[in-house]
Design a protein around this motif. Sequence first.
Motif, PDB file in Angstrom:
ATOM      1  N   VAL A   1       0.839  -1.204   0.000  1.00 33.90           N
ATOM      2  CA  VAL A   1       0.000   0.000   0.000  1.00 33.90           C
ATOM      3  C   VAL A   1       0.874   1.254   0.000  1.00 33.90           C
ATOM      4  N   VAL A   2       1.908   1.261   0.835  1.00 29.92           N
ATOM      5  CA  VAL A   2       2.821   2.412   0.900  1.00 29.92           C
ATOM      6  C   VAL A   2       3.532   2.604  -0.435  1.00 29.92           C
ATOM      7  N   LEU A   3       3.999   1.510  -1.024  1.00 35.14           N
ATOM      8  CA  LEU A   3       4.700   1.597  -2.308  1.00 35.14           C
ATOM      9  C   LEU A   3       3.761   2.070  -3.415  1.00 35.14           C
ATOM     10  N   ALA A   4       2.575   1.483  -3.471  1.00 30.52           N
ATOM     11  CA  ALA A   4       1.616   1.852  -4.514  1.00 30.52           C
ATOM     12  C   ALA A   4       1.186   3.306  -4.394  1.00 30.52           C
TER      13      ALA A   4
ATOM     14  N   ALA B   1      19.628  -1.553  -7.095  1.00 27.71           N
ATOM     15  CA  ALA B   1      18.385  -2.084  -7.663  1.00 27.71           C
ATOM     16  C   ALA B   1      17.230  -1.090  -7.568  1.00 27.71           C
ATOM     17  N   MET B   2      17.200  -0.321  -6.469  1.00 29.79           N
ATOM     18  CA  MET B   2      16.083   0.611  -6.264  1.00 29.79           C
ATOM     19  C   MET B   2      16.366   2.000  -6.827  1.00 29.79           C
ATOM     20  N   GLY B   3      17.639   2.333  -7.007  1.00 25.67           N
ATOM     21  CA  GLY B   3      17.971   3.655  -7.536  1.00 25.67           C
ATOM     22  C   GLY B   3      18.042   4.742  -6.487  1.00 25.67           C
ATOM     23  N   VAL B   4      18.212   4.358  -5.211  1.00 27.79           N
ATOM     24  CA  VAL B   4      18.362   5.343  -4.138  1.00 27.79           C
ATOM     25  C   VAL B   4      19.801   5.856  -4.144  1.00 27.79           C
ATOM     26  N   PRO B   5      20.035   7.167  -4.164  1.00 30.22           N
ATOM     27  CA  PRO B   5      21.397   7.705  -4.185  1.00 30.22           C
ATOM     28  C   PRO B   5      22.220   7.199  -3.010  1.00 30.22           C
ATOM     29  N   SER B   6      23.481   6.867  -3.268  1.00 30.53           N
ATOM     30  CA  SER B   6      24.339   6.328  -2.215  1.00 30.53           C
ATOM     31  C   SER B   6      24.530   7.328  -1.079  1.00 30.53           C
TER      32      SER B   6
ATOM     33  N   VAL C   1      12.111  -0.316   2.030  1.00 31.50           N
ATOM     34  CA  VAL C   1      10.865   0.360   1.640  1.00 31.50           C
ATOM     35  C   VAL C   1      10.940   1.844   1.984  1.00 31.50           C
ATOM     36  N   VAL C   2      11.312   2.158   3.213  1.00 26.18           N
ATOM     37  CA  VAL C   2      11.337   3.554   3.651  1.00 26.18           C
ATOM     38  C   VAL C   2      12.372   4.360   2.867  1.00 26.18           C
ATOM     39  N   ALA C   3      13.558   3.798   2.661  1.00 24.69           N
ATOM     40  CA  ALA C   3      14.600   4.513   1.920  1.00 24.69           C
ATOM     41  C   ALA C   3      14.126   4.818   0.498  1.00 24.69           C
ATOM     42  N   THR C   4      13.476   3.852  -0.125  1.00 23.42           N
ATOM     43  CA  THR C   4      12.995   4.038  -1.494  1.00 23.42           C
ATOM     44  C   THR C   4      11.858   5.061  -1.549  1.00 23.42           C
TER      45      THR C   4
ATOM     46  N   VAL D   1      11.160   7.519   0.646  1.00 24.07           N
ATOM     47  CA  VAL D   1      11.641   8.874   0.943  1.00 24.07           C
ATOM     48  C   VAL D   1      12.396   9.440  -0.256  1.00 24.07           C
ATOM     49  N   ALA D   2      13.213   8.605  -0.909  1.00 22.17           N
ATOM     50  CA  ALA D   2      13.929   9.071  -2.104  1.00 22.17           C
ATOM     51  C   ALA D   2      12.951   9.488  -3.201  1.00 22.17           C
ATOM     52  N   LYS D   3      11.864   8.737  -3.348  1.00 19.79           N
ATOM     53  CA  LYS D   3      10.863   9.077  -4.362  1.00 19.79           C
ATOM     54  C   LYS D   3      10.143  10.372  -3.986  1.00 19.79           C
ATOM     55  N   ARG D   4       9.791  10.522  -2.716  1.00 20.30           N
ATOM     56  CA  ARG D   4       9.088  11.718  -2.267  1.00 20.30           C
ATOM     57  C   ARG D   4       9.950  12.966  -2.441  1.00 20.30           C
ATOM     58  N   GLU D   5      11.252  12.815  -2.221  1.00 25.47           N
ATOM     59  CA  GLU D   5      12.160  13.961  -2.316  1.00 25.47           C
ATOM     60  C   GLU D   5      12.747  14.127  -3.722  1.00 25.47           C
ATOM     61  N   ARG D   6      12.253  13.314  -4.656  1.00 21.43           N
ATOM     62  CA  ARG D   6      12.642  13.417  -6.065  1.00 21.43           C
ATOM     63  C   ARG D   6      14.141  13.229  -6.303  1.00 21.43           C
ATOM     64  N   ILE D   7      14.724  12.326  -5.535  1.00 22.18           N
ATOM     65  CA  ILE D   7      16.132  11.997  -5.764  1.00 22.18           C
ATOM     66  C   ILE D   7      16.287  10.542  -6.205  1.00 22.18           C
ATOM     67  N   LEU D   8      15.166   9.838  -6.362  1.00 20.25           N
ATOM     68  CA  LEU D   8      15.209   8.446  -6.810  1.00 20.25           C
ATOM     69  C   LEU D   8      15.550   8.403  -8.297  1.00 20.25           C
ATOM     70  N   ASP D   9      16.454   7.519  -8.665  1.00 19.05           N
ATOM     71  CA  ASP D   9      16.834   7.352 -10.070  1.00 19.05           C
ATOM     72  C   ASP D   9      15.717   6.571 -10.784  1.00 19.05           C
ATOM     73  N   GLU D  10      14.805   7.295 -11.391  1.00 16.38           N
ATOM     74  CA  GLU D  10      13.630   6.671 -12.028  1.00 16.38           C
ATOM     75  C   GLU D  10      14.026   5.783 -13.196  1.00 16.38           C
ATOM     76  N   SER D  11      15.201   6.034 -13.805  1.00 14.41           N
ATOM     77  CA  SER D  11      15.622   5.228 -14.952  1.00 14.41           C
ATOM     78  C   SER D  11      15.856   3.776 -14.570  1.00 14.41           C
ATOM     79  N   ARG D  12      16.142   3.521 -13.277  1.00 12.75           N
ATOM     80  CA  ARG D  12      16.333   2.134 -12.833  1.00 12.75           C
ATOM     81  C   ARG D  12      15.044   1.324 -12.911  1.00 12.75           C
ATOM     82  N   TRP D  13      13.908   2.014 -12.952  1.00 13.43           N
ATOM     83  CA  TRP D  13      12.611   1.337 -12.950  1.00 13.43           C
ATOM     84  C   TRP D  13      11.997   1.277 -14.357  1.00 13.43           C
ATOM     85  N   ALA D  14      12.724   1.775 -15.332  1.00 16.28           N
ATOM     86  CA  ALA D  14      12.194   1.807 -16.691  1.00 16.28           C
ATOM     87  C   ALA D  14      12.149   0.396 -17.292  1.00 16.28           C
TER      88      ALA D  14
END
Length: 414
Positions: A243-246, A286-291, A396-399, A401-414
Amino acid sequence: MPKWATSFGAQVIYGLIIGLVLGFIAVDVEPLAATLDWVGSTYVQLLKLLIPPLVFTAVVTSVANLRQVTNAARLAAQTLIWFAITAFFSVLIGIVVGLVVKPGTNTSVDAAAAAEPSSTGSWMGFLNSVVPANIFGLGAKVTESGASVNFNVLQILVVSLLFGIAAVRVGKTAEPFIAFSESLLKVVQEVLWWIIRLAPIGTAALIGNAVASYGWDALGSLGKFVLAIYIGLALVLFVLYPVVLAAHRIPVLEFFRRVWPVTTLGFATRSSMGTMPVTQRTTEEAMGVPSQYASFAIPLGATTKMDGCASVYPAVAALFVAQFYGINLSVSDYVLIVIVSVLGSAATAGTTGATVMLTLTLSTLGLPLSGVGLLLAVDPIIDMGRTAVNVTGQSVVATVVAKRERILDESRWA
């Protein structure tokens, strides 16, 4: 053969299956059981070997790199907020399951098994664990069989943050130190990857040893309690997290496919610390969260983010103890369970297992601490599920938060 069949995640699954088979064989073959025990414990020891330098170099480097991120303080705050949000709903799930299943009623568990725990949780104990005993966060314990050295990851995290912040404030003079930390981090990560590649072997040995050591005998009269715990853990893992991810438009099935090696390794090792290197690498690659962010969030999560150990388990276990002793809980008691679970997971930092968190909950509610002894027989069995939820929740939380703050590498999910 398709690529997925030879992927790292698939190899870990093969290890689980082989481990189950070897475990059932080892029940009647003592040398095999001893071998599985040695291989499994050695693998966990190898995983833990480089955690101190990994945490130190990763946090120092991330603090230095966060100079270039304008929302560093917001990232930290968002991480803690989402730790609390998922913990809140996890403990609610635990309470509901405990009320519906009623694991402490009509149980045949022997009251003679009740015993005071050897260690208890306290807020003062948490504060003491935060203050570093030495610059390396190391401690030594002397027993009749010899001396052993251990480390407190929370203390190492504090020391690392101090050094990182100090290096940033020093400025240009500290550039060689920061460069050295970055270089050492790369070396440590490479060595860790060599160890992580052994995960299928380690998983097979750990699961095999668990089957050989505990089998199904320990369940006995506590089967209802184990069932309640795993129902709660399953609801967190397969309902709450999706639910959180969706809600953040992160592909649920794809996330679980990528995080599967972390979940299974946590299940096998029963150690968030031992799984931390895999959690961090998976979250980054795998998730694209910045190191820069993952190297802060994952070590912090490995010490304080425990939806399994600090939310579901103490809630169900507290209800079990209350039901077993015929003690009625009031609405305020349930509120206290929620508060302790949301805030109290940090009080278990630097400790092993969830017993400390349970004693903190029981003492807050005024329930008999001797009830802890009733549950010790099945603790290793449920600890596998608890840890699997813990490490998955950290990713889950790291991914999120990265998505919410727009720092997630979306290309990893393409």
